[in-house]
Write a protein that holds these residues in place. Structure first.
Motif, PDB file in Angstrom:
ATOM      1  N   ASP A 318     -54.525  -2.978  39.945  1.00 21.25           N
ATOM      2  CA  ASP A 318     -53.535  -3.892  39.367  1.00 21.25           C
ATOM      3  C   ASP A 318     -53.390  -3.677  37.873  1.00 21.25           C
ATOM      4  N   PHE A 319     -54.496  -3.368  37.197  1.00 19.91           N
ATOM      5  CA  PHE A 319     -54.440  -3.223  35.742  1.00 19.91           C
ATOM      6  C   PHE A 319     -54.418  -1.768  35.315  1.00 19.91           C
ATOM      7  N   GLY A 320     -54.335  -0.845  36.260  1.00 22.88           N
ATOM      8  CA  GLY A 320     -54.299   0.567  35.905  1.00 22.88           C
ATOM      9  C   GLY A 320     -55.674   1.098  35.586  1.00 22.88           C
ATOM     10  N   ASP A 321     -55.767   2.408  35.432  1.00 27.64           N
ATOM     11  CA  ASP A 321     -57.035   3.029  35.036  1.00 27.64           C
ATOM     12  C   ASP A 321     -56.740   4.237  34.164  1.00 27.64           C
ATOM     13  N   ILE A 322     -57.779   4.673  33.452  1.00 28.91           N
ATOM     14  CA  ILE A 322     -57.623   5.816  32.548  1.00 28.91           C
ATOM     15  C   ILE A 322     -57.721   7.096  33.350  1.00 28.91           C
ATOM     16  N   ASP A 323     -56.792   7.991  33.111  1.00 28.73           N
ATOM     17  CA  ASP A 323     -56.833   9.290  33.755  1.00 28.73           C
ATOM     18  C   ASP A 323     -57.856  10.154  33.015  1.00 28.73           C
ATOM     19  N   ALA A 324     -59.010  10.352  33.624  1.00 30.35           N
ATOM     20  CA  ALA A 324     -60.072  11.083  32.935  1.00 30.35           C
ATOM     21  C   ALA A 324     -59.687  12.526  32.664  1.00 30.35           C
ATOM     22  N   ASP A 325     -58.837  13.093  33.522  1.00 34.45           N
ATOM     23  CA  ASP A 325     -58.475  14.493  33.327  1.00 34.45           C
ATOM     24  C   ASP A 325     -57.727  14.697  32.018  1.00 34.45           C
ATOM     25  N   SER A 326     -56.923  13.743  31.630  1.00 32.37           N
ATOM     26  CA  SER A 326     -56.155  13.910  30.396  1.00 32.37           C
ATOM     27  C   SER A 326     -57.053  13.894  29.171  1.00 32.37           C
ATOM     28  N   VAL A 327     -58.132  13.085  29.201  1.00 37.08           N
ATOM     29  CA  VAL A 327     -59.055  13.008  28.062  1.00 37.08           C
ATOM     30  C   VAL A 327     -59.999  14.199  28.056  1.00 37.08           C
ATOM     31  N   THR A 328     -60.650  14.445  29.202  1.00 34.40           N
ATOM     32  CA  THR A 328     -61.596  15.554  29.256  1.00 34.40           C
ATOM     33  C   THR A 328     -60.904  16.893  29.092  1.00 34.40           C
ATOM     34  N   GLY A 329     -59.642  16.967  29.540  1.00 34.35           N
ATOM     35  CA  GLY A 329     -58.902  18.200  29.324  1.00 34.35           C
ATOM     36  C   GLY A 329     -58.658  18.459  27.859  1.00 34.35           C
ATOM     37  N   ARG A 330     -58.385  17.382  27.113  1.00 35.16           N
ATOM     38  CA  ARG A 330     -58.184  17.523  25.672  1.00 35.16           C
ATOM     39  C   ARG A 330     -59.470  18.014  24.991  1.00 35.16           C
ATOM     40  N   VAL A 331     -60.608  17.460  25.409  1.00 36.65           N
ATOM     41  CA  VAL A 331     -61.896  17.869  24.831  1.00 36.65           C
ATOM     42  C   VAL A 331     -62.251  19.289  25.253  1.00 36.65           C
ATOM     43  N   ALA A 332     -61.947  19.628  26.518  1.00 40.98           N
ATOM     44  CA  ALA A 332     -62.265  20.972  26.990  1.00 40.98           C
ATOM     45  C   ALA A 332     -61.479  22.017  26.233  1.00 40.98           C
ATOM     46  N   ALA A 333     -60.233  21.711  25.902  1.00 40.43           N
ATOM     47  CA  ALA A 333     -59.429  22.656  25.124  1.00 40.43           C
ATOM     48  C   ALA A 333     -60.037  22.891  23.738  1.00 40.43           C
ATOM     49  N   MET A 334     -60.508  21.836  23.125  1.00 42.23           N
ATOM     50  CA  MET A 334     -61.113  21.975  21.802  1.00 42.23           C
ATOM     51  C   MET A 334     -62.437  22.734  21.888  1.00 42.23           C
ATOM     52  N   ASN A 335     -63.222  22.502  22.937  1.00 45.63           N
ATOM     53  CA  ASN A 335     -64.478  23.232  23.088  1.00 45.63           C
ATOM     54  C   ASN A 335     -64.242  24.718  23.300  1.00 45.63           C
ATOM     55  N   ALA A 336     -63.145  25.046  23.961  1.00 45.95           N
ATOM     56  CA  ALA A 336     -62.832  26.453  24.189  1.00 45.95           C
ATOM     57  C   ALA A 336     -62.484  27.175  22.900  1.00 45.95           C
ATOM     58  N   TRP A 337     -62.045  26.424  21.873  1.00 40.81           N
ATOM     59  CA  TRP A 337     -61.656  27.034  20.593  1.00 40.81           C
ATOM     60  C   TRP A 337     -62.671  26.738  19.479  1.00 40.81           C
ATOM     61  N   GLN A 338     -63.922  26.420  19.866  1.00 35.78           N
ATOM     62  CA  GLN A 338     -64.857  25.926  18.874  1.00 35.78           C
ATOM     63  C   GLN A 338     -65.501  27.028  18.039  1.00 35.78           C
ATOM     64  N   SER A 339     -65.266  28.298  18.330  1.00 33.19           N
ATOM     65  CA  SER A 339     -65.846  29.351  17.500  1.00 33.19           C
ATOM     66  C   SER A 339     -65.168  29.374  16.137  1.00 33.19           C
ATOM     67  N   ASN A 340     -65.790  30.117  15.221  1.00 34.23           N
ATOM     68  CA  ASN A 340     -65.241  30.174  13.864  1.00 34.23           C
ATOM     69  C   ASN A 340     -63.867  30.827  13.823  1.00 34.23           C
ATOM     70  N   ASN A 341     -63.554  31.616  14.836  1.00 32.50           N
ATOM     71  CA  ASN A 341     -62.248  32.277  14.874  1.00 32.50           C
ATOM     72  C   ASN A 341     -61.193  31.443  15.598  1.00 32.50           C
ATOM     73  N   GLY A 342     -61.589  30.311  16.141  1.00 35.96           N
ATOM     74  CA  GLY A 342     -60.636  29.474  16.868  1.00 35.96           C
ATOM     75  C   GLY A 342     -59.913  28.506  15.937  1.00 35.96           C
ATOM     76  N   THR A 343     -58.851  27.908  16.453  1.00 34.35           N
ATOM     77  CA  THR A 343     -58.043  26.958  15.682  1.00 34.35           C
ATOM     78  C   THR A 343     -57.851  25.689  16.498  1.00 34.35           C
ATOM     79  N   PHE A 344     -58.174  24.552  15.886  1.00 32.41           N
ATOM     80  CA  PHE A 344     -57.968  23.272  16.534  1.00 32.41           C
ATOM     81  C   PHE A 344     -56.573  22.756  16.174  1.00 32.41           C
ATOM     82  N   VAL A 345     -55.897  22.266  17.170  1.00 31.62           N
ATOM     83  CA  VAL A 345     -54.579  21.661  16.956  1.00 31.62           C
ATOM     84  C   VAL A 345     -54.687  20.186  17.324  1.00 31.62           C
TER      85      VAL A 345
END
Length: 526
Positions: A318-345
């Protein structure tokens, strides 16, 4: 009246109020502390388990021979004092057994202190000498000293004593068995006393010296009735893998002796150095692992984002729920670019990014402190145990090393001296059938002067002799005797007996090198 759902922003009916019964959590019953009264039977069983005599592996004692009985007075006393039993266990003071001690010796943190003390105590070894220093120039005395040295090499005394000290430090108990020619290797041949004297050991009868691992030994009987007797809490004989051996045929060392009341539980040995180091080694290992984990994860990335904006509804609630994929996907994208040669957007308006790092400046000091505790218990300098040099201006380990060498000298006299002296007498009986009272040995001190320092000391001694001779305090002959009797003198191998030669005449013989060469040529012509 309408209520807005926080996630869907849609108006919906207000749900009817329902009575919610309060949840009353049952209060947990507080556990009683350990030191409260425990059943006497339980105390008695724990005390007997902790302080009962050591039980060796099967086959060590003779077939069907029962082990040592528990002292009823000891078990009764321990059973009525629960604090003693609990503290004994909590502090890890109970005998661990040779199997556990052997496993502990496989770790470098336990073995290195044992090896360091053993190697240092046998590194410079001993030197044989005559009580009368003048008699050392005698050919017979010199020949006897050389014979003793040869017999020590034949019996491998240095290696045998080194291994005995290793057993004593690592297991709390070390044995050397004296093998006599003609003595049968059974109870009938080994239970007879061996007298290290002219009426005991015969000439040419000593065959070998063998180390006996303490796990294969167990005392057979001891006197626990009369402390006035010399054998009070001293085993009269030992079982050695099914053979009863008289205690006089075993040279035993116990570096860290325990009180008499605990000796049966420790197989009449003592505390092992690994057991004394256990708490400090475990603290070091835990600190080392914690430092390693912290270095690997010293920085934590923090993404400050709009959690509501990254939420979606699937209509399941009734009150909805948080889509975990949208949050964890955002974090996973940043972790994939976490090297010194990567760029965070990141979103300029709704997101922010930061790194929280733990300061690592004091980790080395914490780990070094735990290492110092491990070195402090055996009293070994860090430079000797771990090869760590002191830091800082004019830092030096000379003082700590000299103190450590003094500790080793005291250890040699207390624990190695009795064994080596028994072997020293045994060797003389084996060679000549008698013990020469004019012969002795001494440990070579580990602290040695360099060649430059030794020369400076010799110069000071020579200047002192010259002043004493000139002042008439000493005669020249007496100064020469002092030089000949000084074991540290550079002239100790020179025959200084007799009157000193006349000093050269500068007018007749010349002075310096030219005069010396001239006198040498004249002596050759003569």
């Amino acid at each position: 009246m309408k209520l807005f759902d926080w996630f869907t922003r849609k108006a919906g009916p207000v749900p009817a109020a329902a009575r919610v019964e309060p949840v009353v959590k049952a209060k947990e019953r507080r556990k009683m502390p350990r030191f409260v009264t425990v059943a006497p039977d339980e105390l008695q069983s724990r005390a007997e388990a902790l302080f009962k005599p050591y039980q060796p592996p099967a086959g060590v004692r003779g077939d069907g021979k029962p082990g040592l009985a528990m002292d009823t007075g000891l078990s009764s006393y321990m059973g009525s004092n629960y604090n003693i039993v609990s503290n004994f266990l909590a502090d890890g003071l109970n005998f661990k057994g040779y199997a556990d001690l052997a496993a502990m010796m496989l770790r470098a943190e336990f073995r290195k202190p044992v090896e360091t003390i053993v190697k240092e105590s046998t590194r410079e070894w001993i030197k044989f000498r005559s009580v009368d220093t003048k008699a050392e120039d005698d050919g017979d005395v010199s020949d006897r000293l050389r014979e003793i040295e040869g017999e020590f090499r034949r019996l491998r005394v240095r290696d045998v004593v080194r291994r005995q000290i290793t057993h004593g430090m690592g297991y709390g108990l070390g044995h050397i068995w004296i093998g006599i020619k003609g003595a049968a290797l059974n109870t009938e041949g080994q239970e007879k006393p061996l007298v290290i004297g002219p009426n005991g050991v015969q000439k040419g009868s000593v065959e070998q010296l063998i180390n006996i691992d303490p796990i294969w030994t167990n005392p057979n009987a001891y006197n626990a009735d009369n402390p006035l007797k010399p054998d009070y809490y001293r085993p009269q004989n030992w079982w050695v893998q099914g053979t009863l051996v008289h205690t006089s045929r075993l040279l035993t060392v116990v570096p860290f002796e325990v009180p008499d009341i605990l000796k049966p539980a420790f197989n009449f040995g003592g505390l092992a150095l690994p057991q004394m180091l256990e708490a400090y080694v475990h603290n070091f290992l835990r600190t080392r692992q914690s430092v390693s984990d912290l270095v690997s994860n010293f920085a934590t990335k923090v993404l400050k984002t709009d959690m509501a904006g990254n939420a979606q509804t699937d209509g399941c609630m009734d009150f909805g729920d948080i889509d975990a994929d949208s949050v964890t996907g955002r974090v996973a994208a940043m972790n994939a670019w976490q090297s010194n040669n990567g760029t965070f957007v990141i979103d300029k308006e709704n997101e922010d990014f930061a790194i929280n790092a733990v300061p690592l400046g004091t980790l080395d000091a914490l780990q070094a402190q735990s290492m110092e505790f491990m070195a402090g218990i055996p009293g070994i300098p860090l430079v000797k145990l771990f090869g760590i040099q002191p830091t800082g201006l004019n830092a030096s380990s000379d003082g700590e090393i000299r103190v450590f060498y003094d500790e080793i000298a005291a250890f040699q006299e207390a624990h190695m001296g009795p064994t080596i002296r028994a072997i020293f007498h045994l060797v003389q009986l084996n060679l000549w059938g008698e013990i020469d009272p004019d012969l002795d040995f001494e440990f070579v001190h580990l602290w040695q002067l360099s060649e430059k320092e030794a020369a400076e000391v010799e110069k000071i001694k020579a200047d002192t002799d010259a002043v004493n001779v000139q002042a008439g305090i000493l005669a020249a002959e007496e100064a020469r005797e002092r030089q000949a009797g000084d074991p540290q003198s550079i002239y100790r191998n020179v025959n200084l007996s007799g009157a000193p030669p006349d000093p050269p005449d500068p007018e007749r013989d010349g002075a310096g090198l030219e005069g010396l060469l001239k006198r040498g040529e004249e002596s050759e012509d003569g």
